[in-house]
Design a protein around this motif. Structure first.
Motif, mmCIF file in Angstrom:
data_model
loop_
_atom_site.group_PDB
_atom_site.id
_atom_site.type_symbol
_atom_site.label_atom_id
_atom_site.label_comp_id
_atom_site.label_asym_id
_atom_site.label_seq_id
_atom_site.Cartn_x
_atom_site.Cartn_y
_atom_site.Cartn_z
ATOM 1 N N ASP A 1 0.828 -1.206 0.000
ATOM 2 C CA ASP A 1 0.000 0.000 0.000
ATOM 3 C C ASP A 1 0.861 1.255 0.000
ATOM 4 O O ASP A 1 1.825 1.355 0.782
ATOM 5 C CB ASP A 1 -0.907 0.033 1.234
ATOM 6 N N ALA A 2 0.473 2.238 -0.799
ATOM 7 C CA ALA A 2 1.184 3.512 -0.834
ATOM 8 C C ALA A 2 1.127 4.226 0.511
ATOM 9 O O ALA A 2 2.022 4.995 0.851
ATOM 10 C CB ALA A 2 0.590 4.403 -1.920
ATOM 11 N N ALA A 3 0.072 3.971 1.275
ATOM 12 C CA ALA A 3 -0.132 4.682 2.544
ATOM 13 C C ALA A 3 0.346 3.880 3.759
ATOM 14 O O ALA A 3 -0.124 4.107 4.873
ATOM 15 C CB ALA A 3 -1.605 5.043 2.705
ATOM 16 N N ARG A 4 1.281 2.950 3.544
ATOM 17 C CA ARG A 4 1.910 2.233 4.669
ATOM 18 C C ARG A 4 3.412 2.534 4.662
ATOM 19 O O ARG A 4 4.216 1.727 4.209
ATOM 20 C CB ARG A 4 1.685 0.720 4.561
ATOM 21 N N PRO A 5 3.819 3.691 5.189
ATOM 22 C CA PRO A 5 5.228 4.080 5.117
ATOM 23 C C PRO A 5 6.109 3.513 6.222
ATOM 24 O O PRO A 5 7.327 3.684 6.179
ATOM 25 C CB PRO A 5 5.152 5.603 5.237
ATOM 26 N N CYS A 6 5.511 2.846 7.204
ATOM 27 C CA CYS A 6 6.266 2.463 8.412
ATOM 28 C C CYS A 6 6.624 0.978 8.462
ATOM 29 O O CYS A 6 6.712 0.376 9.537
ATOM 30 C CB CYS A 6 5.477 2.840 9.661
ATOM 31 N N LEU A 7 6.803 0.373 7.313
ATOM 32 C CA LEU A 7 7.134 -1.050 7.228
ATOM 33 C C LEU A 7 8.503 -1.335 7.841
ATOM 34 O O LEU A 7 9.490 -0.685 7.505
ATOM 35 C CB LEU A 7 7.125 -1.475 5.758
ATOM 36 N N HIS A 8 8.551 -2.318 8.731
ATOM 37 C CA HIS A 8 9.820 -2.735 9.333
ATOM 38 C C HIS A 8 10.503 -3.767 8.440
ATOM 39 O O HIS A 8 9.870 -4.694 7.952
ATOM 40 C CB HIS A 8 9.570 -3.337 10.722
ATOM 41 N N ASP B 1 3.089 -12.617 10.994
ATOM 42 C CA ASP B 1 2.711 -11.650 12.029
ATOM 43 C C ASP B 1 3.524 -10.364 11.880
ATOM 44 O O ASP B 1 4.755 -10.393 11.861
ATOM 45 C CB ASP B 1 2.934 -12.267 13.410
ATOM 46 N N SER B 2 2.839 -9.240 11.787
ATOM 47 C CA SER B 2 3.487 -7.960 11.491
ATOM 48 C C SER B 2 3.676 -7.096 12.734
ATOM 49 O O SER B 2 2.926 -7.212 13.716
ATOM 50 C CB SER B 2 2.647 -7.190 10.468
ATOM 51 N N HIS B 3 4.648 -6.209 12.656
ATOM 52 C CA HIS B 3 4.857 -5.200 13.695
ATOM 53 C C HIS B 3 3.630 -4.288 13.748
ATOM 54 O O HIS B 3 3.078 -3.927 12.704
ATOM 55 C CB HIS B 3 6.117 -4.381 13.357
ATOM 56 N N PRO B 4 3.194 -3.865 14.951
ATOM 57 C CA PRO B 4 1.993 -3.017 15.051
ATOM 58 C C PRO B 4 2.143 -1.663 14.385
ATOM 59 O O PRO B 4 1.154 -0.991 14.098
ATOM 60 C CB PRO B 4 1.792 -2.869 16.570
ATOM 61 N N GLY B 5 3.371 -1.237 14.114
ATOM 62 C CA GLY B 5 3.576 0.053 13.477
ATOM 63 C C GLY B 5 3.253 0.081 11.996
ATOM 64 O O GLY B 5 3.240 1.158 11.386
ATOM 65 N N ASN B 6 2.964 -1.066 11.403
ATOM 66 C CA ASN B 6 2.694 -1.141 9.965
ATOM 67 C C ASN B 6 1.264 -0.687 9.664
ATOM 68 O O ASN B 6 0.451 -1.422 9.122
ATOM 69 C CB ASN B 6 2.938 -2.569 9.474
ATOM 70 N N ILE B 7 0.964 0.554 10.039
ATOM 71 C CA ILE B 7 -0.409 1.051 9.902
ATOM 72 C C ILE B 7 -0.641 1.631 8.521
ATOM 73 O O ILE B 7 0.282 2.094 7.856
ATOM 74 C CB ILE B 7 -0.736 2.114 10.972
ATOM 75 N N LYS B 8 -1.906 1.629 8.106
ATOM 76 C CA LYS B 8 -2.304 2.273 6.852
ATOM 77 C C LYS B 8 -2.926 3.622 7.194
ATOM 78 O O LYS B 8 -3.878 3.692 7.982
ATOM 79 C CB LYS B 8 -3.300 1.402 6.089
#
Length: 234
Positions: A104-111, A205-212
């Motif tokens: 997603d373009a609006a998920r900039p916080c991918l670990h 399972d993803s890091h909780p910071g991976n928000i949209k």
């Protein structure tokens, strides 16, 4: 034999109406750059990603003004009306043996640690791909139609929130999306198209910071998570 390439496909042709802004949400500023720039540079900074394809609305006047617009590691294609159309446009420029990493373009916080775990599914023979996701932890309620009243409580056992990136062999994903669209399937993400074809998809399972980022209040939370990332973003 060369290892198949991993190419990120970023659908970015949406308007993001829920942000109530004067521009698509991917062009709102976050920590000194647009959300889209953060997302693209995040992906580019991972050593396993060979190239990025971004699908932009053909009438988009914002993207050409960004410094990243002419980056040699980026290919720009015309996006479509729906997400699946934009993803297909991105897949059209990939090589047959590539792996497509749709994000997603609006998920900039991918670990990158999450991305490492997702990329590891390429070596598994029990799945055809995988997605980042998080287990549902809250009690789930089913509403009565469109009314804001509870019909009943849903069991949250085995339920996950689907996130991105989502990783699949490019050829299979393209076939699944085309088949789904031709058969009137509601394609909410790439995994739904793959599931409809009978493929098994891994949940990572993803890091909780991976928000949209979808609403104005998400911006400050995203900025907080963005500042926790330790890899280079420029």
């Amino acid at each position: 034999m060369t290892e198949p390439s991993v190419v990120a496909v970023v659908p970015a042709a949406g308007v993001g109406s829920r942000m109530r802004a004067d521009k698509p949400k991917q062009y709102l500023t976050l920590a000194g750059k647009t959300i889209l720039e953060h997302t693209l540079e995040n992906l580019h900074s991972h050593p396993a990603i060979d190239h990025i394809v971004v699908a932009i609305n053909k009438d988009d006047g914002w993207f050409p003004t960004l410094p990243v617009a002419n980056a040699p590691w980026l290919t720009v294609v015309d996006g479509g009306k729906e997400r699946a159309d934009s993803v297909l446009a991105g897949l059209s420029v990939l090589n047959p043996g590539d792996w497509a990493l749709v994000h997603d373009a609006a998920r900039p916080c991918l670990h990158h640690t999450d991305l490492d775990q997702l990329l590891a599914v390429r070596s598994r023979d029990d799945v055809t791909g995988g997605i980042l996701a998080t287990p549902v932890r809250d009690t789930m309620k089913r509403a009565k139609g469109n009314r804001p009243c509870i019909a009943h409580t849903e069991s949250r056992e085995h339920l996950w929130h689907a996130l991105t990136p989502q990783l699949f062999p490019a050829v299979l994903l393209k076939q699944a999306l085309i088949s789904g669209l031709n058969n009137g399937l509601t394609i909410t993400d790439e995994a739904s198209a793959m599931e409809a074809q009978g493929y098994t998809v891994a949940l990572i399972d993803s890091h909780p910071g991976n928000i949209k980022i979808t609403q104005p209040m998400d911006l400050s939370l995203a900025e907080f998570y963005l500042r926790q990332l330790t890899f280079p973003t420029s």
